[in-house]
Design a protein around this motif. Structure first.
Motif, mmCIF file in Angstrom:
data_model
loop_
_atom_site.group_PDB
_atom_site.id
_atom_site.type_symbol
_atom_site.label_atom_id
_atom_site.label_comp_id
_atom_site.label_asym_id
_atom_site.label_seq_id
_atom_site.Cartn_x
_atom_site.Cartn_y
_atom_site.Cartn_z
ATOM 1 N N ILE A 67 -2.884 4.876 1.340
ATOM 2 C CA ILE A 67 -3.454 3.534 1.397
ATOM 3 C C ILE A 67 -4.033 3.258 0.016
ATOM 4 C CG2 ILE A 67 -5.259 2.082 2.388
ATOM 5 C CD1 ILE A 67 -5.044 3.752 4.944
ATOM 6 N N LEU A 68 -3.656 2.133 -0.585
ATOM 7 C CA LEU A 68 -4.142 1.745 -1.901
ATOM 8 C C LEU A 68 -5.083 0.558 -1.728
ATOM 9 C CD1 LEU A 68 -3.969 1.954 -5.018
ATOM 10 C CD2 LEU A 68 -2.014 0.412 -4.888
ATOM 11 N N THR A 126 -7.259 -4.167 0.838
ATOM 12 C CA THR A 126 -6.109 -3.269 0.847
ATOM 13 C C THR A 126 -4.968 -3.913 0.070
ATOM 14 O OG1 THR A 126 -6.753 -2.352 2.983
ATOM 15 C CG2 THR A 126 -4.463 -2.044 2.320
ATOM 16 N N LEU A 127 -4.446 -3.172 -0.896
ATOM 17 C CA LEU A 127 -3.323 -3.661 -1.694
ATOM 18 C C LEU A 127 -1.995 -3.218 -1.097
ATOM 19 C CD1 LEU A 127 -4.694 -2.905 -5.272
ATOM 20 C CD2 LEU A 127 -4.740 -5.083 -4.042
ATOM 21 N N ALA A 128 -1.943 -2.012 -0.558
ATOM 22 C CA ALA A 128 -0.691 -1.496 0.008
ATOM 23 C C ALA A 128 -1.011 -0.386 1.014
ATOM 24 C CB ALA A 128 0.216 -0.963 -1.088
ATOM 25 N N LYS A 129 -0.240 -0.366 2.081
ATOM 26 C CA LYS A 129 -0.311 0.708 3.068
ATOM 27 C C LYS A 129 1.013 1.445 3.029
ATOM 28 C CE LYS A 129 -3.457 -1.370 6.364
ATOM 29 N NZ LYS A 129 -3.678 -1.734 7.750
ATOM 30 N N GLN A 130 0.957 2.731 3.308
ATOM 31 C CA GLN A 130 2.163 3.555 3.355
ATOM 32 C C GLN A 130 2.890 3.603 2.012
ATOM 33 O OE1 GLN A 130 3.169 5.362 6.038
ATOM 34 N NE2 GLN A 130 1.641 4.616 7.451
ATOM 35 N N ILE A 131 2.145 3.506 0.910
ATOM 36 C CA ILE A 131 2.757 3.607 -0.409
ATOM 37 C C ILE A 131 2.807 5.092 -0.781
ATOM 38 C CG2 ILE A 131 0.557 3.240 -1.620
ATOM 39 C CD1 ILE A 131 2.146 1.807 -3.802
ATOM 40 N N PRO A 132 3.971 5.589 -1.195
ATOM 41 C CA PRO A 132 4.042 7.012 -1.544
ATOM 42 C C PRO A 132 3.342 7.294 -2.874
ATOM 43 C CG PRO A 132 6.177 5.981 -1.831
ATOM 44 C CD PRO A 132 5.268 4.944 -1.264
#
Length: 173
Positions: A67-68, A126-132
């Motif tokens: 999570i970013l 939250t900027l991104a979820k599930q980002i590798p």
């Protein structure tokens, strides 16, 4: 004899209480990356990007979904209007994902949206979820409004964490 029995009961109670308090659940720190950049008191210069290169100290997390989040710290006594930002996330392959954010840190009455602790408010989005998490990951934040629109902003930061994500499903979205 009665005092000795009372003393033993008190000692037993204190021992059990200490054991229970030491064996209680603890909060797990899920943060793998957290970094802030200070913003000048006169404001953040328009189109001057702040870039972060999130990296985990433990390579075990590479390739796992994260999570970013973006965090901002600001003064509660200097209300600012909506703060427009451009967020660019670049992965290790050079692919860029862009998004425009409008942070609303104060309500219509000029009150901060977040509780001030020691004179500082902190808000996150939250900027991104599930980002590798990859070695070449880069996140750049660029203010789009005038410098005066960010007056009162103290710092901007990026946080990467794995809390609540199924880390065994690496790469699945």
């Amino acid at each position: 004899m009665k005092n000795l029995k009372r003393y033993c009961n008190v000692l037993l109670l204190m021992t059990v209480s200490a054991a229970l308090s030491l064996s209680g659940c603890r909060e797990v720190n899920d943060t793998l990356y957290l970094k802030y950049v200070d913003i000048p008191s006169e404001g953040w210069q328009t189109y001057q990007p702040v870039c972060f290169d999130p990296a985990a100290a433990d390579t075990l997390w590479l390739g796992k979904p994260m999570i970013l989040e973006m965090h901002v710290r600001y003064r509660p006594n200097s209300p600012m209007p909506s703060l427009p930002l451009l967020c660019e996330i670049e992965d290790e392959n050079g692919e860029i994902d862009c998004d425009t954010l409008h942070l609303q840190l104060f309500d219509k009455k000029g009150r901060p949206g977040d509780k001030a602790i020691f004179g500082i408010c902190e808000s996150s989005v939250t900027l991104a979820k599930q980002i590798p998490l990859t070695k070449g990951l880069s996140v750049c934040l660029t203010p789009l409004g005038p410098k005066s629109a960010s007056k009162g902003l103290m710092g901007v930061g990026i946080k990467m964490s794995h809390y609540g994500l199924n880390t065994s499903a690496s790469g699945k979205q």
